[in-house]
Design an enzyme around this catalytic site. Sequence first.
Site, PDB file in Angstrom:
ATOM      1  N   GLU A 250       1.337  -1.169  -0.098  1.00 25.81           N
ATOM      2  CA  GLU A 250      -0.353   0.001   0.384  1.00 25.81           C
ATOM      3  C   GLU A 250       0.796   1.152   0.095  1.00 25.81           C
ATOM      4  O   GLU A 250       1.458   1.568   0.503  1.00 25.81           O
ATOM      5  CB  GLU A 250      -0.722  -0.381   0.934  1.00 25.81           C
ATOM      6  CG  GLU A 250      -2.591   0.751   0.816  1.00 25.81           C
ATOM      7  CD  GLU A 250      -2.094   2.289   1.663  1.00 25.81           C
ATOM      8  OE1 GLU A 250      -1.267   3.410   1.729  1.00 25.81           O
ATOM      9  OE2 GLU A 250      -2.243   2.288   3.452  1.00 25.81           O
ATOM     10  N   CYS A 284      -2.267   8.256   3.625  1.00 25.71           N
ATOM     11  CA  CYS A 284      -1.940   7.902   2.256  1.00 25.71           C
ATOM     12  C   CYS A 284      -2.989   7.887   1.393  1.00 25.71           C
ATOM     13  O   CYS A 284      -2.778   8.383   0.299  1.00 25.71           O
ATOM     14  CB  CYS A 284      -1.291   6.186   2.340  1.00 25.71           C
ATOM     15  SG  CYS A 284      -0.010   6.263   3.272  1.00 25.71           S
TER      16      CYS A 284
END
Length: 476
Positions: A250, A284
């Site tokens: 990720e 993020c």
Amino acid sequence: MTLTSDVDAFTTTRLLDAIAPTDGGRDILDPATGAVVGRAPEQTPAELEDAIARARAAQPSWAKLSHSERSAHLNAAADAIEANAEALAELLSREQGKPLNGPNARFEVGACASWLRATASFELAPEKVVDDGVGHAELHYRPLGVVGAIGPWNWPMMITVWQLAPALRMGNTVVVKPSEYTPLSVLALAHVINTALPADVLHVVAGGRDIGEALSGHPGIDKLMFTGSTATGKAIIRSSADTVKRLTLELGGNDAGIVLPDVDAKAVAQDLFWGAFINTGQTCAALKRLYVHEDVYTEVCDALVEVAAGMPMGVGLDENNVLGPLQNKAQFDIVATLVESAKASGAKVLTGGDPVADQAGYFYPSTLVADIDNSNDLVTQEQFGPALPIIRYSTIDEAVEMANALDVGLGASVWSSDVDRAREVAARIEAGTVWINKHGAVDPRVPFGGAKQSGYGLEFGVEGLKQLGAPQIISY
């Protein structure tokens, strides 16, 4: 099977004492005040080798437990976290900087317990692939072995649980390498979780880059899970190649949001703000560039300025604050440089952009930047902090083209009073997740992963659980 934890609630001081090194180590400083939070161990590659060996030795017995038995351990770990929630939240606030209140430290600790319980609840039965009266084939998922997990400093506890919960549930053991910036939070969390697990099922090895590099290339690690920058993700891919280990990555995002012309600016302003500024922008999948139709551009800008004015920023242990500092000086400098680039280009700073020079801590004010060109560095580079560029557009085609122009695609969002129209636009955006009238709203039941250079592999839900197993077909 039901398990309960016999552990008494820890104070933050007791947690710090429990994880402190017997000798050596280094001080960890509070990014809001500069005060010493505690002392973290600086472990060695030899200690990593020992942790992996012990995890491998413990894995067969852990794997022999049924899914329900392992789930009982995860639920007991959630109980232990809840019993120690306030001490964990205080430590997290002091080390990471995020306030106790708002979608911050207490929220993160609560999410750790919730994620463990959700992961424990997923059913993973064998799947019939063929059953036609002539042949039969079933798809099963078996444990991989030992999973390595490398986590970031922005949501250190929660992302660690995202990694370890499905790994443990599937029957793997886990070795975690926390960020050098936030090792205390992860060590304390693991200390609490380990009160509910058998010995050697979960290890944390705190140290520098050498530990991460050794973990990613180690032949005793069967899968690696990593959350962090795209550059580091690429390095992990290279270092994992010789062992052909499985990866879930990720990686960095620069999430776009598109506001359609039918939106009610005041109705969505608060959700827009938190989509961008949750955890002071250090997320993020936060909203990092906002495209607003020219018909509602001024109204959206004004509504966001009004919301930003009511969000107090300061030391996390002050119950009044909902925004904290940047976690480290390097990130502060990135945000400051990008905002200065925007100013130099002639963009208009609507609020913020002027940190107090002599203020203790890495505080950067909530900053909204309007009338900015789509090619400006503040738009094209991930700022990972409290500075949101707002770009004007004229047509939906133009907005979609700008949203898709970058080589990352973690998340995105579309904002509209017409959900059907928003869904049409969402289908054109190149991102792993597209939210409608919200941004960054992850759910333990809903798979999550990136597109393009934002990584590969899925987390969360049954599909995420399967990523921690080795598929096996039994055919007869």
